[in-house]
Design an enzyme around this catalytic site. Sequence first.
Site, PDB file in Angstrom:
ATOM      1  N   SER A  74     -75.083 -63.615  22.727  1.00  0.00           N
ATOM      2  CA  SER A  74     -74.682 -62.479  23.567  1.00  0.00           C
ATOM      3  C   SER A  74     -75.440 -62.430  24.886  1.00  0.00           C
ATOM      4  CB  SER A  74     -74.894 -61.165  22.813  1.00  0.00           C
ATOM      5  OG  SER A  74     -74.043 -61.110  21.708  1.00  0.00           O
ATOM      6  N   THR A 127     -76.548 -57.526  25.418  1.00  0.00           N
ATOM      7  CA  THR A 127     -75.341 -57.262  26.217  1.00  0.00           C
ATOM      8  C   THR A 127     -75.598 -56.259  27.342  1.00  0.00           C
ATOM      9  OG1 THR A 127     -74.078 -57.717  24.205  1.00  0.00           O
ATOM     10  CG2 THR A 127     -72.861 -56.786  26.073  1.00  0.00           C
ATOM     11  N   HIS A 248     -71.731 -60.701  11.392  1.00  0.00           N
ATOM     12  CA  HIS A 248     -72.908 -61.421  10.892  1.00  0.00           C
ATOM     13  C   HIS A 248     -73.120 -61.170   9.395  1.00  0.00           C
ATOM     14  CE1 HIS A 248     -74.517 -63.236  14.503  1.00  0.00           C
ATOM     15  NE2 HIS A 248     -74.414 -62.110  15.160  1.00  0.00           N
ATOM     16  N   HIS A 287     -67.967 -63.120  22.539  1.00  0.00           N
ATOM     17  CA  HIS A 287     -67.726 -64.271  21.656  1.00  0.00           C
ATOM     18  C   HIS A 287     -67.139 -63.721  20.367  1.00  0.00           C
ATOM     19  CE1 HIS A 287     -71.112 -62.759  19.413  1.00  0.00           C
ATOM     20  NE2 HIS A 287     -71.808 -62.740  20.544  1.00  0.00           N
TER      21      HIS A 287
HETATM   22 MG    MG Z   1     -74.191 -56.898  22.134  1.00  0.00          MG
HETATM   23 ZN    ZN Z   2     -74.139 -61.783  17.217  1.00  0.00          ZN
END
Ligand code: MG
Ligand code: ZN
Length: 349
Positions: A74, A127, A248, A287
């Site tokens: 990220s 991010t 995840h 992603h």
């Molecule tokens: Mg993030």
């Molecule tokens: Zn991740």
Amino acid sequence: MKNIIFLICLTFSLTSITAQEKAPINIILMIGDGMGLNQITAGMYFNGNKTALEDFSSVGLAKTHSSNSLVTDSAASGTAMASGVKTLNGVVGISSKNKKPKSILEISKEKGYQTALIATSSIVHATPASFYAHVVSRKEYENIALQMSTSVVDYFIGGGKKHFNDREDNRNLIKEMSTYDIVSSLSRFDKSTASKIGHFTNRDEPNRILDGRLPLKDAVQSVLNKFDRDQKPFFMMVEGSQIDWGGHSNEIEYVISEFNDFDAAIQTVLDYTLKHPNTLVVVTADHETGGLTIPKGDIKKMRPSVEFSTVGHTASMVPVFAKGPAADTFSGIYDNTLIFNKMLDVLNE
Ligand code: MG
Ligand code: ZN
């Protein structure tokens, strides 16, 4: 003489039309962390076969690789979208050529824009950090917090208060952030008359929406209300951070609930654009996470049956949805760095 007056009038009206056309465009960039096409597909079916994304007029695909891996993290993808440069996985706001480019948020501020960051992670997470910080490692949370404290972000809502007031260097950045009104709730955020306002939603990382976190759309509405008050053009980045975390942990309920929270925030933004058509909305992902597939499902119940193929990210291209002025420039297949360039073109219009 009549002709001259006519010409003067014509020139005046043309000038005012041109001035109207050149009114600055608001930009709202919404990033679903880990939100690949199958996260959207699964979320859509679980949500009664509908998503706010169906209202977008333009759809493109972005390549997400970083400078050293087909599978990005990220930090590298956030930096690509925020500043238009490829970098190594883990790096925030510094290019692979060791340059520290300005982010679209920083550039928009230079052009007189108001700015905001909203995340369902901590505000120092990779991010959101990509829009104001320049650090070699995304894990330098205290350094990132320090850069946040002197940033040009006008409004922020996210977690991670401890990185500001419980630090190795014993500094209390919240006290140092004297230009901000740091508030303890969203209703106080709404009531604040300050020109810069921050709200920490959690000391650490915010809860899951499944565990009762406040809806993202409420935070988005509160910031949009401030922009309406300010009467200036604005850039805002909104992140649905935890779609990635559900990926995840390979928990589809986690993924779906976070997607739905994000989807509702997208709807809130779309509703806002009805009265403020001079707003470009771009929704994308940094992603895909989990290698999510939908090999089967129940057509009667419209229920997808999913499988994950990894606990990490994948190299899959991600969709880019756009609506509003210049939305058509976001169709096609391109590198994620061009998301920055396309937004920059809008700022420079
Ligand atoms: Mg993030
Ligand atoms: Zn991740």
